[in-house]
Each structure stands twice: as structure tokens, then as C-alpha cells.
Design a protein around this motif. Structure first.
Motif, PDB file in Angstrom:
ATOM      1  N   SER A  76       0.858  -1.179   0.000  1.00 28.03           N
ATOM      2  CA  SER A  76       0.000   0.000   0.000  1.00 28.03           C
ATOM      3  C   SER A  76       0.892   1.226   0.000  1.00 28.03           C
ATOM      4  CB  SER A  76      -0.915   0.026   1.227  1.00 28.03           C
ATOM      5  OG  SER A  76      -1.714   1.206   1.236  1.00 28.03           O
ATOM      6  N   SER A  77       0.724   2.090  -0.994  1.00 27.25           N
ATOM      7  CA  SER A  77       1.519   3.311  -1.109  1.00 27.25           C
ATOM      8  C   SER A  77       3.003   2.953  -1.091  1.00 27.25           C
ATOM      9  CB  SER A  77       1.150   4.292   0.002  1.00 27.25           C
ATOM     10  OG  SER A  77       1.827   5.515  -0.175  1.00 27.25           O
ATOM     11  N   LYS A  78       3.779   3.505  -0.155  1.00 23.20           N
ATOM     12  CA  LYS A  78       5.220   3.245  -0.102  1.00 23.20           C
ATOM     13  C   LYS A  78       5.584   2.141   0.882  1.00 23.20           C
ATOM     14  CE  LYS A  78       6.457   6.456  -3.027  1.00 23.20           C
ATOM     15  NZ  LYS A  78       7.101   6.123  -4.306  1.00 23.20           N
ATOM     16  N   SER A  79       4.602   1.417   1.394  1.00 28.32           N
ATOM     17  CA  SER A  79       4.856   0.368   2.380  1.00 28.32           C
ATOM     18  C   SER A  79       4.586  -1.005   1.777  1.00 28.32           C
ATOM     19  CB  SER A  79       3.978   0.572   3.620  1.00 28.32           C
ATOM     20  OG  SER A  79       4.235   1.833   4.217  1.00 28.32           O
ATOM     21  N   SER A  80       5.362  -2.005   2.229  1.00 28.53           N
ATOM     22  CA  SER A  80       5.151  -3.359   1.718  1.00 28.53           C
ATOM     23  C   SER A  80       5.643  -4.375   2.737  1.00 28.53           C
ATOM     24  CB  SER A  80       5.879  -3.553   0.384  1.00 28.53           C
ATOM     25  OG  SER A  80       7.260  -3.294   0.528  1.00 28.53           O
ATOM     26  N   ARG A  81       5.121  -5.587   2.597  1.00 25.81           N
ATOM     27  CA  ARG A  81       5.536  -6.695   3.459  1.00 25.81           C
ATOM     28  C   ARG A  81       5.618  -7.958   2.619  1.00 25.81           C
ATOM     29  NH1 ARG A  81       3.532  -7.534   9.605  1.00 25.81           N
ATOM     30  NH2 ARG A  81       5.013  -9.173  10.207  1.00 25.81           N
ATOM     31  N   VAL A  82       6.665  -8.737   2.850  1.00 28.99           N
ATOM     32  CA  VAL A  82       6.856  -9.999   2.145  1.00 28.99           C
ATOM     33  C   VAL A  82       7.194 -11.064   3.163  1.00 28.99           C
ATOM     34  CG1 VAL A  82       8.232 -11.265   0.457  1.00 28.99           C
ATOM     35  CG2 VAL A  82       7.616  -8.884   0.009  1.00 28.99           C
ATOM     36  N   ARG A  83       6.436 -12.146   3.150  1.00 31.75           N
ATOM     37  CA  ARG A  83       6.645 -13.246   4.093  1.00 31.75           C
ATOM     38  C   ARG A  83       6.806 -14.535   3.291  1.00 31.75           C
ATOM     39  NH1 ARG A  83       1.854 -13.563   7.936  1.00 31.75           N
ATOM     40  NH2 ARG A  83       2.837 -11.725   8.874  1.00 31.75           N
ATOM     41  N   VAL A  84       7.919 -15.232   3.518  1.00 28.68           N
ATOM     42  CA  VAL A  84       8.203 -16.429   2.732  1.00 28.68           C
ATOM     43  C   VAL A  84       8.797 -17.505   3.620  1.00 28.68           C
ATOM     44  CG1 VAL A  84      10.441 -15.479   2.053  1.00 28.68           C
ATOM     45  CG2 VAL A  84       9.474 -17.351   0.742  1.00 28.68           C
ATOM     46  N   GLY A  88      12.724 -25.048   4.974  1.00 24.15           N
ATOM     47  CA  GLY A  88      13.067 -24.979   6.380  1.00 24.15           C
ATOM     48  C   GLY A  88      13.518 -23.620   6.861  1.00 24.15           C
ATOM     49  N   GLN A  89      13.451 -22.605   6.009  1.00 30.59           N
ATOM     50  CA  GLN A  89      13.855 -21.258   6.405  1.00 30.59           C
ATOM     51  C   GLN A  89      12.671 -20.314   6.252  1.00 30.59           C
ATOM     52  OE1 GLN A  89      17.430 -20.122   4.377  1.00 30.59           O
ATOM     53  NE2 GLN A  89      18.405 -22.081   4.701  1.00 30.59           N
ATOM     54  N   PHE A  90      12.693 -19.263   7.057  1.00 31.08           N
ATOM     55  CA  PHE A  90      11.563 -18.336   7.114  1.00 31.08           C
ATOM     56  C   PHE A  90      12.086 -16.908   7.118  1.00 31.08           C
ATOM     57  CE2 PHE A  90       9.015 -15.547   9.826  1.00 31.08           C
ATOM     58  CZ  PHE A  90       7.772 -15.607   9.202  1.00 31.08           C
ATOM     59  N   SER A  91      11.387 -16.039   6.411  1.00 29.31           N
ATOM     60  CA  SER A  91      11.745 -14.629   6.411  1.00 29.31           C
ATOM     61  C   SER A  91      10.469 -13.804   6.371  1.00 29.31           C
ATOM     62  CB  SER A  91      12.612 -14.289   5.196  1.00 29.31           C
ATOM     63  OG  SER A  91      12.863 -12.893   5.139  1.00 29.31           O
ATOM     64  N   ASP A  92      10.446 -12.769   7.197  1.00 25.99           N
ATOM     65  CA  ASP A  92       9.308 -11.839   7.232  1.00 25.99           C
ATOM     66  C   ASP A  92       9.888 -10.432   7.246  1.00 25.99           C
ATOM     67  OD1 ASP A  92       6.860 -10.639   7.459  1.00 25.99           O
ATOM     68  OD2 ASP A  92       6.487 -11.257   9.528  1.00 25.99           O
ATOM     69  N   SER A  93       9.665  -9.663   6.190  1.00 24.52           N
ATOM     70  CA  SER A  93      10.294  -8.346   6.081  1.00 24.52           C
ATOM     71  C   SER A  93       9.269  -7.279   5.738  1.00 24.52           C
ATOM     72  CB  SER A  93      11.407  -8.365   5.029  1.00 24.52           C
ATOM     73  OG  SER A  93      10.893  -8.756   3.767  1.00 24.52           O
ATOM     74  N   VAL A  94       9.524  -6.082   6.257  1.00 17.74           N
ATOM     75  CA  VAL A  94       8.629  -4.940   6.069  1.00 17.74           C
ATOM     76  C   VAL A  94       9.454  -3.742   5.618  1.00 17.74           C
ATOM     77  CG1 VAL A  94       7.170  -3.245   7.256  1.00 17.74           C
ATOM     78  CG2 VAL A  94       6.859  -5.687   7.701  1.00 17.74           C
ATOM     79  N   ILE A  95       8.923  -3.013   4.646  1.00 18.39           N
ATOM     80  CA  ILE A  95       9.470  -1.718   4.264  1.00 18.39           C
ATOM     81  C   ILE A  95       8.423  -0.668   4.609  1.00 18.39           C
ATOM     82  CG2 ILE A  95      10.180  -0.229   2.359  1.00 18.39           C
ATOM     83  CD1 ILE A  95      11.219  -2.709   0.938  1.00 18.39           C
ATOM     84  N   HIS A  96       8.804   0.266   5.462  1.00 20.32           N
ATOM     85  CA  HIS A  96       7.889   1.331   5.880  1.00 20.32           C
ATOM     86  C   HIS A  96       8.716   2.560   6.225  1.00 20.32           C
ATOM     87  CE1 HIS A  96       4.226   3.136   7.384  1.00 20.32           C
ATOM     88  NE2 HIS A  96       4.776   3.353   8.562  1.00 20.32           N
ATOM     89  N   ASP A  97       8.301   3.707   5.719  1.00 22.77           N
ATOM     90  CA  ASP A  97       9.050   4.951   5.933  1.00 22.77           C
ATOM     91  C   ASP A  97      10.509   4.789   5.500  1.00 22.77           C
ATOM     92  OD1 ASP A  97       6.827   6.279   6.905  1.00 22.77           O
ATOM     93  OD2 ASP A  97       7.238   5.751   8.990  1.00 22.77           O
ATOM     94  N   GLN A 122      16.130   1.734   3.343  1.00 22.67           N
ATOM     95  CA  GLN A 122      15.712   1.214   2.053  1.00 22.67           C
ATOM     96  C   GLN A 122      15.813   2.322   1.021  1.00 22.67           C
ATOM     97  OE1 GLN A 122      14.925  -1.850   1.413  1.00 22.67           O
ATOM     98  NE2 GLN A 122      13.888  -1.851  -0.583  1.00 22.67           N
ATOM     99  N   LEU A 123      16.517   2.062  -0.063  1.00 19.39           N
ATOM    100  CA  LEU A 123      16.649   3.067  -1.103  1.00 19.39           C
ATOM    101  C   LEU A 123      15.323   3.226  -1.849  1.00 19.39           C
ATOM    102  CD1 LEU A 123      20.104   2.042  -2.590  1.00 19.39           C
ATOM    103  CD2 LEU A 123      19.626   3.881  -0.968  1.00 19.39           C
ATOM    104  N   PRO A 270      -4.920  -5.829   6.707  1.00 18.69           N
ATOM    105  CA  PRO A 270      -4.977  -6.014   8.163  1.00 18.69           C
ATOM    106  C   PRO A 270      -4.348  -4.831   8.904  1.00 18.69           C
ATOM    107  CG  PRO A 270      -4.222  -8.020   7.083  1.00 18.69           C
ATOM    108  CD  PRO A 270      -4.267  -6.962   6.023  1.00 18.69           C
ATOM    109  N   PRO A 271      -4.891  -4.455  10.027  1.00 21.32           N
ATOM    110  CA  PRO A 271      -4.299  -3.362  10.814  1.00 21.32           C
ATOM    111  C   PRO A 271      -2.859  -3.698  11.205  1.00 21.32           C
ATOM    112  CG  PRO A 271      -6.480  -3.953  11.647  1.00 21.32           C
ATOM    113  CD  PRO A 271      -6.109  -5.009  10.657  1.00 21.32           C
ATOM    114  N   ASP A 272      -2.017  -2.716  11.181  1.00 20.75           N
ATOM    115  CA  ASP A 272      -0.606  -2.855  11.585  1.00 20.75           C
ATOM    116  C   ASP A 272       0.166  -3.869  10.743  1.00 20.75           C
ATOM    117  OD1 ASP A 272      -1.101  -0.992  13.596  1.00 20.75           O
ATOM    118  OD2 ASP A 272      -1.586  -2.543  15.071  1.00 20.75           O
ATOM    119  N   ILE A 273      -0.284  -4.098   9.507  1.00 19.75           N
ATOM    120  CA  ILE A 273       0.388  -5.089   8.676  1.00 19.75           C
ATOM    121  C   ILE A 273       1.817  -4.655   8.345  1.00 19.75           C
ATOM    122  CG2 ILE A 273      -0.442  -4.113   6.508  1.00 19.75           C
ATOM    123  CD1 ILE A 273       0.117  -7.847   7.307  1.00 19.75           C
ATOM    124  N   PHE A 274       2.088  -3.347   8.397  1.00 15.11           N
ATOM    125  CA  PHE A 274       3.417  -2.860   8.053  1.00 15.11           C
ATOM    126  C   PHE A 274       4.248  -2.513   9.284  1.00 15.11           C
ATOM    127  CE2 PHE A 274       0.742  -1.519   4.339  1.00 15.11           C
ATOM    128  CZ  PHE A 274       1.178  -2.534   3.502  1.00 15.11           C
TER     129      PHE A 274
END
Length: 364
Positions: A76-84, A88-97, A122-123, A270-274
Motif C-alpha cells: 500500500s503506497s510506499k509500504s510493503s511486506r513480504v513473508r516467505v 526450512g527457512q523463514f523470512s518476514d520483512s517490512v518496508i515502511h518509511d 531502504q533506497l 490487516p491493521p498494523d500489517i506494516f
């Protein structure tokens, strides 16, 4: 009014006749460019929020076949989240502000789970991991230093426009835009992008070529095609199946398959997703504060911490053509497997960010 109607229709009829007689004519390049630019921009801006699942595999890559893996993506706008989660490995990352925050987890050979939390700047225009739906779906195309941009953003940056024309294939009309831009100092990329008016002028094919720099000459070519689109909301289209082939010195070195599913646009997220907090009991690498430390069971820093280890910069031009001539996209990264490997040998987050950019490019 009735008497003037035929005269008012004459330019329209002339345009139709010209398109029919000269389907590949580029004489109306400026008007055609305005048409595709406005249409593509409206299509992209019509997506105000996005959720989707991105499934990616690479039957051919520089590191061998890469099995299929799927990520959940929110935007949404300039914010994003990727969860993969993969192998056997897990990553959850957020770009915000313009801040990148990521939690990575893997299971050690002794069965213990290892958690690492990264914080960095984040560039602008940097893709969000190798699952970034904008770069993978050709909504963003290419750009300097591997940072993919939309058509409108590209035309607002330094570039050289070579040709704009209408083309017809199998009875279907497309608009083709051919331009070049500087990817890295001394290295220029040439791009040919095909836009489909039937799906609101979204890009359906991108061909990028580069001969490298004078110091490191190498012929690279990448062809990415959207094989199918889907109308995910009334009059809103989104890529469904994209395939890319990368060549180096004429040899096929990469084949990537990306599929988008469960695509939802302009629905409440969802609320607070970022928002992603530093959890308890993790190893934190914070390049903004230039600090490395651990947290206790309450998520509080243990001890004063220490400065991040520094590594020499990567050589300029060591990466590939550009985000989207190599990958519609550049610079994305294998956060979980590589970042943890770097941590094992005492790597700092500065290196992680550089590594994320160059490896994604190299793997395309």
C-alpha cells in the motif's frame, strides 16, 4: 451541430485508416507515447492496495535449478511486506518509511532455531526481495543501478528515446517503446517494451540488452513476457503468469517462472500489517545505528552491543544488466539463506544489503 459532425469525426477516421494501412508506423510517436504513458500510469495508479501470493521457480540459474517457493505480499503506497517460508527457512520483512526491517529464521544442524533481525535504510525504488510483485510482474520495468521504475518514472528520468510505434501481432495491437539509459557509469542498457492496450496499457514484454562496460565487456540479454493477465477487479488487470529468459554471450543462463495467485486489489489490509517489532531472543544487526546486539526474553537489548563489522565495497558493475533487463527488476536478494550464511562468517549488515542487490541480479 449535425453539419459539423462529419468534420469532427475526420481525424478519428484518419487515425483508424492510418493504423490499418501502416500498423507499424512510428510517425505519430509523440501522440502514441502520450497515449501509452497516460494509460499505463492510470492502470498502475488504480491499484491503491494489494495482496497476492507470488510463486517463483528457476529451472535454470547460475546456482543451478531453484525449486518453487511462494511468498505472501502486501502493499500500500510506499509500504510493503513480504513473508516467505522455503526449505526450512523463514523470512518476514517490512518496508515502511524507507526503513527495511526483517526477521529471518532457520534451523541449525543441531536442531536449534536461529533468529536474526535486520534493520537498514531502504533506497527509493529498491525492490522488496526477489518476490517483489511490481518488478516481477513488469509493472515496474528497469532503471539505473538495478532500481526498476514505472514507465512514467522512467520518462521523467534521464533517458534516450529511440522509437515509439504501433505494432500488430496475430491481429492484436500493441504499442512498442524503445529507449536506452545508463545502468552504471560507463554501461548503457537498451530496452524494448511492449504495452497491451487491451489490459489498460500494462507491459506484456520487456527485452533488455547491454554490452557491459569498457572495462568489463559482456553481451547480456533478458526477455521477460507476461503470458497471461487476469481481471482481478472490474477494469483492473494484473499479471498472472510471467516467464523470463536471460542470456550471456548468447548462452541461456537463466529461466525464471513467476505466477501470481489470490490477487486482491483495493481491499482493506490487516491493521498494523506494516509494523514488525524486534522479538525477544534474537541477534539484531542494525545498520542505521551501526550496532550489533542481542535481545533478552523481554526483547530488550543485552549489553552495550558492538559496531557492525565492515567489509570492502563490491566492485562497481559486478551485478547484472539491471533490475529488469536481467530481472525486471535488479537488485533483490535471497534474504534468508544468504544473510544467515554471512552472519555465520561474521558478516555485517552493510555487506548484507550490498549482497542482496548483487546476488538477485546475478541469479537472473
Amino acid at each position: 451541430m449535425t453539419g459539423t459532425y462529419p468534420f469532427r469525426m475526420w481525424p478519428v477516421l484518419t487515425g483508424i485508416m492510418a493504423a490499418a494501412l501502416f500498423p507499424d508506423c512510428s510517425c505519430d510517436g509523440s501522440e502514441v507515447l502520450d497515449e501509452v504513458r497516460a494509460g499505463n500510469r492510470a492502470a498502475i495508479e488504480s491499484i491503491r492496495s494489494l495482496y497476492c501470493r507470488v510463486t517463483k521457480s528457476s529451472p535454470i540459474s547460475v546456482i543451478g535449478p531453484v525449486p518453487e517457493s511462494t511468498a505472501e505480499c502486501w502493499w500500500s503506497s510506499k509500504s510493503s511486506r513480504v513473508r516467505v517460508q522455503e526449505r526450512g527457512q523463514f523470512s518476514d520483512s517490512v518496508i515502511h518509511d524507507f526503513t527495511f526491517r526483517s526477521l529471518s529464521k532457520r534451523r541449525e544442524p543441531n536442531g536449534q532455531e536461529k533468529f536474526v533481525f535486520y534493520i537498514s535504510r531502504q533506497l527509493p525504488d529498491e525492490p522488496h526481495t526477489r518476490f517483489d510483485p511490481w518488478a516481477r510482474g513488469l509493472l515496474k520495468l528497469c532503471g539505473p543501478k538495478g532500481m526498476p521504475l514505472t514507465l512514467n518514472e522512467l520518462l521523467n528520468r534521464s533517458h534516450e528515446l529511440q522509437e515509439v510505434r504501433r505494432a500488430t501481432q496475430n491481429g492484436q495491437e500493441f504499442i512498442v517503446v524503445h529507449f536506452s539509459l545508463e545502468l552504471h557509469p560507463g554501461e548503457t542498457g537498451n530496452f524494448e517494451v511492449w504495452f497491451d492496450p487491451q489490459v489498460n496499457y500494462l507491459a506484456c514484454k520487456l527485452i533488455g540488452t547491454s554490452t557491459g562496460s569498457a572495462a568489463k565487456p559482456v553481451n547480456r540479454r533478458k526477455e521477460s513476457r507476461v503470458l497471461s493477465f487476469r481481471e482481478v477487479a472490474p477494469t483492473v488487470y494484473f499479471p498472472e503468469h510471467v516467464e523470463s529468459h536471460s542470456y550471456k554471450a548468447g548462452q541461456l543462463v537463466g529461466h525464471e517462472i513467476v505466477r501470481f495467485s489470490d490477487v486482491r486489489v483495493n481491499e482493506p489490509l490487516p491493521p498494523d500489517i506494516f509494523k514488525i517489532a524486534i522479538p525477544p531472543g534474537v541477534h539484531v544487526l542494525d545498520s542505521i545505528a551501526d550496532l550489533e546486539y542481542r535481545t533478552n526474553a523481554n526483547g530488550q537489548q543485552i549489553g552495550p552491543g558492538r559496531a557492525l563489522a565492515k567489509f570492502p565495497p563490491l566492485q562497481a558493475g559486478a551485478g547484472p544488466l539491471a533490475a529488469t533487463s536481467q530481472e525486471p527488476q535488479p537488485a533483490t536478494r535471497w534474504i534468508v539463506p544468504v544473510s544467515l550464511a554471512i552472519l555465520t562468517v561474521g558478516g555485517g549488515l552493510w555487506f548484507v544489503r550490498k549482497w542482496r542487490s548483487s546476488l538477485e541480479a546475478a541469479s537472473s
